[in-house]
Design a protein around this motif. Structure first.
Motif, mmCIF file in Angstrom:
data_model
loop_
_atom_site.group_PDB
_atom_site.id
_atom_site.type_symbol
_atom_site.label_atom_id
_atom_site.label_comp_id
_atom_site.label_asym_id
_atom_site.label_seq_id
_atom_site.Cartn_x
_atom_site.Cartn_y
_atom_site.Cartn_z
ATOM 1 N N GLY A 202 54.842 -7.082 -5.056
ATOM 2 C CA GLY A 202 53.864 -6.066 -4.378
ATOM 3 C C GLY A 202 53.764 -4.426 -5.390
ATOM 4 N N LEU A 203 54.450 -4.764 -6.456
ATOM 5 C CA LEU A 203 54.407 -3.634 -7.656
ATOM 6 C C LEU A 203 53.431 -3.935 -8.756
ATOM 7 C CD1 LEU A 203 58.022 -2.500 -7.812
ATOM 8 C CD2 LEU A 203 56.389 -1.775 -6.231
ATOM 9 N N SER A 204 52.933 -3.021 -9.589
ATOM 10 C CA SER A 204 52.035 -3.303 -10.590
ATOM 11 C C SER A 204 52.989 -2.736 -11.941
ATOM 12 C CB SER A 204 50.803 -2.544 -10.755
ATOM 13 O OG SER A 204 50.073 -3.035 -9.717
ATOM 14 N N GLY A 205 52.638 -3.452 -12.896
ATOM 15 C CA GLY A 205 53.304 -2.899 -14.348
ATOM 16 C C GLY A 205 52.494 -1.963 -15.130
ATOM 17 N N GLY B 49 49.309 -6.803 -12.652
ATOM 18 C CA GLY B 49 49.807 -6.898 -11.330
ATOM 19 C C GLY B 49 48.538 -6.554 -10.115
ATOM 20 N N PRO B 50 48.918 -6.438 -8.979
ATOM 21 C CA PRO B 50 47.764 -6.224 -7.963
ATOM 22 C C PRO B 50 46.874 -5.227 -8.364
ATOM 23 C CG PRO B 50 50.281 -6.169 -7.088
ATOM 24 C CD PRO B 50 50.280 -6.243 -8.496
ATOM 25 N N ILE B 51 47.298 -3.896 -9.018
ATOM 26 C CA ILE B 51 46.157 -3.041 -9.253
ATOM 27 C C ILE B 51 45.218 -3.705 -10.042
ATOM 28 C CG2 ILE B 51 47.133 -2.435 -11.436
ATOM 29 C CD1 ILE B 51 45.483 -0.137 -8.792
ATOM 30 N N VAL B 52 45.013 -4.646 -10.776
ATOM 31 C CA VAL B 52 44.173 -5.385 -11.587
ATOM 32 C C VAL B 52 43.001 -5.904 -10.697
ATOM 33 C CG1 VAL B 52 43.299 -6.773 -13.403
ATOM 34 C CG2 VAL B 52 45.684 -5.702 -13.650
ATOM 35 N N ASN B 53 43.278 -6.441 -9.799
ATOM 36 C CA ASN B 53 42.194 -7.082 -8.841
ATOM 37 C C ASN B 53 41.560 -5.952 -8.150
ATOM 38 O OD1 ASN B 53 41.148 -9.720 -7.856
ATOM 39 N ND2 ASN B 53 41.635 -8.972 -5.916
ATOM 40 N N GLN B 54 42.225 -4.705 -7.728
ATOM 41 C CA GLN B 54 41.608 -3.747 -7.179
ATOM 42 C C GLN B 54 40.372 -2.967 -8.187
ATOM 43 O OE1 GLN B 54 44.962 -1.310 -6.055
ATOM 44 N NE2 GLN B 54 45.827 -3.486 -5.219
ATOM 45 N N VAL B 55 40.982 -2.911 -9.285
ATOM 46 C CA VAL B 55 40.042 -2.300 -10.508
ATOM 47 C C VAL B 55 38.661 -3.221 -10.423
ATOM 48 C CG1 VAL B 55 39.647 -1.807 -12.903
ATOM 49 C CG2 VAL B 55 41.691 -1.063 -11.872
ATOM 50 N N SER B 56 39.022 -4.799 -10.493
ATOM 51 C CA SER B 56 37.769 -5.590 -10.713
ATOM 52 C C SER B 56 37.016 -5.699 -9.599
ATOM 53 C CB SER B 56 38.431 -7.047 -10.744
ATOM 54 O OG SER B 56 39.076 -7.416 -11.932
ATOM 55 N N ASN B 57 37.690 -5.584 -8.398
ATOM 56 C CA ASN B 57 36.637 -5.215 -7.239
ATOM 57 C C ASN B 57 35.831 -3.950 -7.242
ATOM 58 O OD1 ASN B 57 37.210 -7.453 -5.664
ATOM 59 N ND2 ASN B 57 39.184 -6.622 -4.844
ATOM 60 N N GLN C 7 56.544 -0.325 -16.855
ATOM 61 C CA GLN C 7 57.352 0.330 -15.868
ATOM 62 C C GLN C 7 56.632 -0.201 -14.509
ATOM 63 O OE1 GLN C 7 58.177 4.591 -16.691
ATOM 64 N NE2 GLN C 7 57.127 4.245 -18.585
ATOM 65 N N TRP C 8 57.429 -0.194 -13.491
ATOM 66 C CA TRP C 8 56.809 -0.986 -12.240
ATOM 67 C C TRP C 8 56.764 0.040 -11.132
ATOM 68 C CZ3 TRP C 8 54.812 -5.783 -12.565
ATOM 69 C CH2 TRP C 8 55.096 -6.402 -13.626
ATOM 70 N N ALA C 9 55.643 0.096 -10.443
ATOM 71 C CA ALA C 9 55.654 1.313 -9.556
ATOM 72 C C ALA C 9 54.393 0.614 -8.380
ATOM 73 C CB ALA C 9 55.267 2.521 -10.055
ATOM 74 N N HIS C 10 54.218 1.068 -7.183
ATOM 75 C CA HIS C 10 53.134 0.973 -6.488
ATOM 76 C C HIS C 10 52.131 1.860 -6.776
ATOM 77 C CE1 HIS C 10 50.917 0.051 -3.182
ATOM 78 N NE2 HIS C 10 50.925 0.975 -2.440
#
Length: 545
Positions: free
Chosen positions: A61-64, A214-222, A288-291
């Motif tokens: 659930g976190l992004s690095g 992490g999850p943020i990457v797919n959001q940037v791709s979208n 560093q890992w965070a939402h």
């Protein structure tokens, strides 16, 4: 009728005729037949996917994220990311200079394409002057596609285009990101150019990016897909005709006078020294890992209002990125809204402390009233922006200067970067000369709990005209580290602006011996610089700044 009047009439007729011709040629090409494309899926096997898999699973659930505050390392990270790509590269920038760093990165995109990587390059067209031949050559590569955002149809008479299409051309894509294999992305404030990577003999920009997995990457791709397929993105061949191509993608990069072989060697040394590629692929980067919350404008913001209404009827998708089923919504988005609205919805209201770092600070009356409200509630507010000596846009400084006194009266602390504020550390003077520094990073922290990094300036242009993107980082550790680092640096790299008992502005400087010096006018500037800014401040320019 005298001959001089006939000559004037003829002159005006010629001018009107020229404008009419330009207007007739200004029509943008049809988008019919343009392909609609999407990024590869995150589960596509790749070296980056293998390197990230165990790390991401350990921090569900976190992004690095890995901060890139050093210019040389920021360049090395981009080279490493391009070289690590095996399937796709999605690249989106506002400025891409035809200098040493720009040509080296163009060359890396060519090499990636030649090994089978699908490269999508989306550039805002406002800053592609002089790049047409290189872009045409790159676009001939089988695996490279180039699109221009809000393009100019007149390639050699761009200024005249504003006469016939100002409402559209005044709106630009200010986003910056590069994503490899939908597995790792770099985004933040940096454009592509030597001055953004701490290299050159002119003004060097102090900037900030992050590399994230992490999850943020797919959001940037979208987000990239939405811009790539937007009504403002045009395939290069429809804007720049491919005929008369004399260059090949493997040739043009090193045959321009702006390429500096000594700088290229310095970049290469930095890449090898940082060992960034190995750390990226073996998972040893100190993430560093965070939402993370991605905040991005709708690309329709770059359309004139009349076209925006038409485009809005063609789609009812008001959410830029659909949230993962296991995650809360991570994009705050309203169609054709301001980035500031989305940003405000993504962060908590400051209760104790607000630190704003921005190169261009023109808060407008609305922003002034908001900051005054926070001060009435007891929130400590610090603003770090460029001094007149450090700014690269005097017109913006003229808009900002109106707000210093009312903000200071409310107890807001204002700090202005010295023109060599961040150039006191050890660096290679063979390649930087006596360069000055100008703040270009855009970031803020709230209560030592949240941190924003992105492209958004605190000015009317970012709010109303340009598209912007960035991330809100929900990490007390990073926010507090940023606060501490800035607190330690502020006395030595800035002038603190204060009010005298008589209500006049003064600038206080502290040297490394803790000795202070007070200036009663803008430090390190000439009389004529100050006069020029004063004259600009009398003009109704704020909405364009």
């Amino acid at each position: 009728m005298g001959s001089k009047y006939i000559n004037r009439i003829c002159t005006w007729c010629l001018k009107l005729g020229l404008i009419s011709i330009l207007a007739a040629c200004q029509n943008l090409p049809s988008q019919q037949g343009r392909s609609i494309e999407t990024h590869i899926t995150a589960d596509t096997p790749s070296s980056l996917a293998y390197a990230n898999a165990s790390l991401v699973s350990e921090h569900k659930g976190l992004s690095g994220l890995y901060p890139l505050d050093d210019g040389h390392e920021a360049f090395a990270a981009r080279i490493a990311l391009v070289r690590a790509a095996e399937h796709s590269l999605d690249v989106q920038y506002y400025i891409w200079r035809n200098d040493t760093s720009g040509q080296l990165l163009f060359h890396e995109l060519v090499l990636a394409a030649q090994r089978g990587v699908h490269v999508r390059l989306l550039l805002d067209d406002n800053n592609t002057v002089g790049l047409d031949n290189i872009l045409k050559a790159l676009n001939q590569e089988p695996n490279i596609e180039i699109r221009l955002f809000n393009p100019f149809m007149h390639r050699h008479w761009r200024a005249l285009s504003y006469m016939t299409d100002f409402a559209r051309l005044n709106r630009r894509m200010h986003n910056k990101s590069i994503t490899a294999d939908n597995q790792a992305t770099i985004l933040g404030g940096r454009n592509i150019g030597d001055e953004y990577f701490d290299m050159g003999k002119g003004t060097l920009f102090v900037d900030l990016d992050i590399l994230a997995i992490g999850p943020i990457v797919n959001q940037v791709s979208n987000n990239f897909d939405r811009y790539w397929n937007s009504a403002s993105s045009y395939p290069l061949n429809g804007i720049v005709h491919p005929r008369h191509i004399k260059l090949q993608a493997s040739m043009p990069i090193f045959k321009h006078r702006s390429f500096n072989h000594l700088r290229a060697n310095s970049y290469d040394n930095a890449y090898n020294r940082d060992n960034f590629a190995n750390r990226l692929l073996d998972g040893s980067l100190d993430y560093q890992w965070a939402h993370l919350i991605l905040v991005s404008d709708n690309p329709d913001k770059a359309l004139p209002k009349n076209r925006r209404k038409v485009e809005a009827t063609q789609s009812d998708n008001n959410l830029l990125i659909e949230p993962d089923t296991e995650q809360p919504p991570v994009i705050k988005y309203q169609k054709a809204s301001l980035t500031l609205n989305a940003l405000a919805a993504s962060v908590v209201e400051p209760q104790k402390d607000l630190l704003v770092i921005t190169p261009y600070f023109v808060p407008t009356q609305t922003g002034l009233e908001y900051l005054q409200k926070l001060r009435e509630e007891g929130v400590k507010i610090r603003i770090l922006t460029n001094s007149l000596a450090a700014t690269d846009v005097a017109a913006v400084h003229s808009g900002y200067s109106h707000y210093r006194t009312p903000l200071l009266k409310e107890g807001v602390e204002i700090y202005e970067l010295k023109n060599q504020g961040f150039l006191k550390g050890p660096r290679d003077r063979a390649f930087t000369g006596n360069s000055e520094s100008s703040l270009h990073a855009k970031t803020f922290t709230i209560d030592g709990q949240q941190l924003y990094i992105g492209s958004l300036n605190f000015d009317p242009r970012s709010a109303r005209l340009n598209t912007e993107m960035g991330v809100v980082i929900q990490s007390p550790e990073m926010a507090q580290f940023m606060n501490q680092a800035i607190n330690e640096a502020l006395p030595y790299v800035t002038y603190q602006v204060k009010l005298t008992p008589q209500g006049k502005l003064e600038w206080t400087e502290t040297n490394d011996k803790n000795q202070t010096k007070v200036y009663h006018h803008e430090p390190d500037t000439t009389f004529w610089q100050r006069v020029w800014v004063k004259m600009l401040s009398l003009l109704p320019l704020e909405s364009l700044l």
